[in-house]
Design a protein around this motif. Structure first.
Motif, PDB file in Angstrom:
ATOM      1  N   GLN A  64       3.411  -1.241   0.246  1.00 17.69           N
ATOM      2  CA  GLN A  64       2.550  -0.253   1.273  1.00 17.69           C
ATOM      3  C   GLN A  64       1.865  -1.288   2.442  1.00 17.69           C
ATOM      4  O   GLN A  64       1.650  -0.752   3.607  1.00 17.69           O
ATOM      5  CB  GLN A  64       1.652   0.586   0.499  1.00 17.69           C
ATOM      6  CG  GLN A  64       2.287   1.891   0.079  1.00 17.69           C
ATOM      7  CD  GLN A  64       2.672   2.896   1.061  1.00 17.69           C
ATOM      8  OE1 GLN A  64       3.801   2.923   1.500  1.00 17.69           O
ATOM      9  NE2 GLN A  64       1.808   3.330   1.773  1.00 17.69           N
ATOM     10  N   ALA A  65       1.477  -2.360   1.862  1.00 15.21           N
ATOM     11  CA  ALA A  65       0.652  -3.079   2.564  1.00 15.21           C
ATOM     12  C   ALA A  65       1.784  -4.059   3.862  1.00 15.21           C
ATOM     13  O   ALA A  65       1.295  -4.128   5.030  1.00 15.21           O
ATOM     14  CB  ALA A  65       0.194  -4.476   1.769  1.00 15.21           C
ATOM     15  N   ILE A  70       3.558  -3.582   9.443  1.00 19.73           N
ATOM     16  CA  ILE A  70       4.526  -3.580  10.341  1.00 19.73           C
ATOM     17  C   ILE A  70       4.103  -2.446  11.350  1.00 19.73           C
ATOM     18  O   ILE A  70       4.216  -2.594  12.556  1.00 19.73           O
ATOM     19  CB  ILE A  70       5.910  -3.017   9.843  1.00 19.73           C
ATOM     20  CG1 ILE A  70       6.535  -4.216   9.046  1.00 19.73           C
ATOM     21  CG2 ILE A  70       6.878  -2.595  10.660  1.00 19.73           C
ATOM     22  CD1 ILE A  70       7.469  -3.758   8.028  1.00 19.73           C
ATOM     23  N   GLY A  71       3.413  -1.324  11.208  1.00 18.21           N
ATOM     24  CA  GLY A  71       3.136  -0.396  12.086  1.00 18.21           C
ATOM     25  C   GLY A  71       1.995  -0.635  12.800  1.00 18.21           C
ATOM     26  O   GLY A  71       2.064  -0.418  13.830  1.00 18.21           O
ATOM     27  N   GLU A  72       1.197  -1.376  12.227  1.00 20.92           N
ATOM     28  CA  GLU A  72      -0.111  -1.779  12.951  1.00 20.92           C
ATOM     29  C   GLU A  72       0.202  -3.009  14.023  1.00 20.92           C
ATOM     30  O   GLU A  72      -0.321  -3.218  14.959  1.00 20.92           O
ATOM     31  CB  GLU A  72      -1.213  -2.149  12.196  1.00 20.92           C
ATOM     32  CG  GLU A  72      -1.849  -0.993  11.276  1.00 20.92           C
ATOM     33  CD  GLU A  72      -2.602  -1.311  10.223  1.00 20.92           C
ATOM     34  OE1 GLU A  72      -2.930  -2.695  10.091  1.00 20.92           O
ATOM     35  OE2 GLU A  72      -3.280  -0.338   9.720  1.00 20.92           O
ATOM     36  N   GLN A  73       0.800  -3.942  13.703  1.00 20.38           N
ATOM     37  CA  GLN A  73       1.376  -5.045  14.405  1.00 20.38           C
ATOM     38  C   GLN A  73       2.467  -4.921  15.512  1.00 20.38           C
ATOM     39  O   GLN A  73       2.087  -5.297  16.515  1.00 20.38           O
ATOM     40  CB  GLN A  73       1.917  -6.290  13.486  1.00 20.38           C
ATOM     41  CG  GLN A  73       0.907  -6.683  12.454  1.00 20.38           C
ATOM     42  CD  GLN A  73       1.608  -7.666  11.618  1.00 20.38           C
ATOM     43  OE1 GLN A  73       2.775  -7.848  11.421  1.00 20.38           O
ATOM     44  NE2 GLN A  73       0.500  -8.187  10.656  1.00 20.38           N
ATOM     45  N   PRO A 127       2.442   8.002   2.939  1.00 15.00           N
ATOM     46  CA  PRO A 127       2.286   7.673   4.432  1.00 15.00           C
ATOM     47  C   PRO A 127       1.984   6.108   4.730  1.00 15.00           C
ATOM     48  O   PRO A 127       1.431   5.758   3.849  1.00 15.00           O
ATOM     49  CB  PRO A 127       1.333   8.674   4.603  1.00 15.00           C
ATOM     50  CG  PRO A 127       1.281   9.731   3.517  1.00 15.00           C
ATOM     51  CD  PRO A 127       1.818   9.022   2.329  1.00 15.00           C
ATOM     52  N   ASN A 128       2.401   5.815   5.726  1.00 13.73           N
ATOM     53  CA  ASN A 128       2.048   4.529   6.374  1.00 13.73           C
ATOM     54  C   ASN A 128       2.227   4.553   7.835  1.00 13.73           C
ATOM     55  O   ASN A 128       3.003   5.330   8.278  1.00 13.73           O
ATOM     56  CB  ASN A 128       2.812   3.392   5.431  1.00 13.73           C
ATOM     57  CG  ASN A 128       4.002   3.565   5.640  1.00 13.73           C
ATOM     58  OD1 ASN A 128       4.912   3.334   6.671  1.00 13.73           O
ATOM     59  ND2 ASN A 128       4.952   3.833   4.640  1.00 13.73           N
ATOM     60  N   ALA A 129       1.868   3.464   8.296  1.00 13.78           N
ATOM     61  CA  ALA A 129       1.918   3.302   9.960  1.00 13.78           C
ATOM     62  C   ALA A 129       3.213   3.263  10.316  1.00 13.78           C
ATOM     63  O   ALA A 129       3.622   3.713  11.454  1.00 13.78           O
ATOM     64  CB  ALA A 129       1.255   2.003  10.283  1.00 13.78           C
ATOM     65  N   ALA A 130       4.209   2.521   9.527  1.00 16.83           N
ATOM     66  CA  ALA A 130       5.695   2.459  10.092  1.00 16.83           C
ATOM     67  C   ALA A 130       6.390   3.702   9.975  1.00 16.83           C
ATOM     68  O   ALA A 130       7.180   4.160  10.778  1.00 16.83           O
ATOM     69  CB  ALA A 130       6.155   1.251   9.050  1.00 16.83           C
TER      70      ALA A 130
END
Length: 185
Positions: A64-65, A70-73, A127-130
């Motif tokens: 998850q981290a 990945i989604g944030e960067q 759920p996650n940013a990616a």
């Protein structure tokens, strides 16, 4: 490197599982791999099931981290080429180095979860940013049921990772383009 003993043991257990398989995951094997006195792992995780549960929780936390970062960067893909490149980079991370080790452990745990539903619950995708970036990409292109298509796309990517771990080789850009094209239909 984490210093919390429980985290160190869970991280070491991931490595033991990846290297030795489910049968090789023992308290003693984790003690040896962590260079700790015999009995240390069992003092923290009394049963094999407790050790396995801690391992799965740690694996999910690490995944998850990674996916959140990945989604944030990386900016949301603006086009198909960027999505293909992002998926290719993800597959590369999951099939080499530390990512390979975690992937091998994850798949072993997924199979074990067939017999231990409590593990299945922990392993359920979150759920996650990616994931949101992939969903938003599909939605922006007018794909019907972008949530469902995202799940299908990511399941197919997971299948490519699994296949490459088992059979070796690399994933071609053409294979990834095919997945993305199918998701956009």
């Amino acid at each position: 490197m984490p210093t919390d003993r429980r985290t160190v043991l869970a991280d070491t257990a991931i490595g033991v599982l990846a290297e030795a398989g489910m049968r090789g995951l023992t308290h003693r094997a984790v003690d040896r791999a962590a260079n700790l006195p015999a009995g240390t792992t069992s003092a923290y995780y009394r049963t094999r099931q407790a050790l396995l549960t801690a391992l799965v929780r740690r694996l999910v936390a690490l995944d998850q981290a990674e996916l959140q970062a990945i989604g944030e960067q990386a900016p949301a893909p603006r086009g198909t080429e960027e999505l293909v490149a992002g998926i290719a980079a993800f597959i590369e991370r999951r099939t080499t180095g530390e990512g390979r080790r975690r992937s091998l452990a994850r798949y072993a745990c997924a199979l074990e979860s067939v017999h231990h539903p409590e593990l299945r619950e922990i392993l359920t995708p979150r759920p996650n940013a990616a994931r949101h970036a992939a969903r938003d990409f599909l939605a922006a292109r007018g794909v019907a049921d972008p949530d469902g298509r995202t799940v299908t796309l990511l399941t197919c990517v997971d299948g490519l990772v699994f296949d490459r771990l088992v059979t070796g080789g690399t994933v071609s850009e053409q294979e990834i383009r095919g997945l993305v094209a199918a998701a956009l239909r």
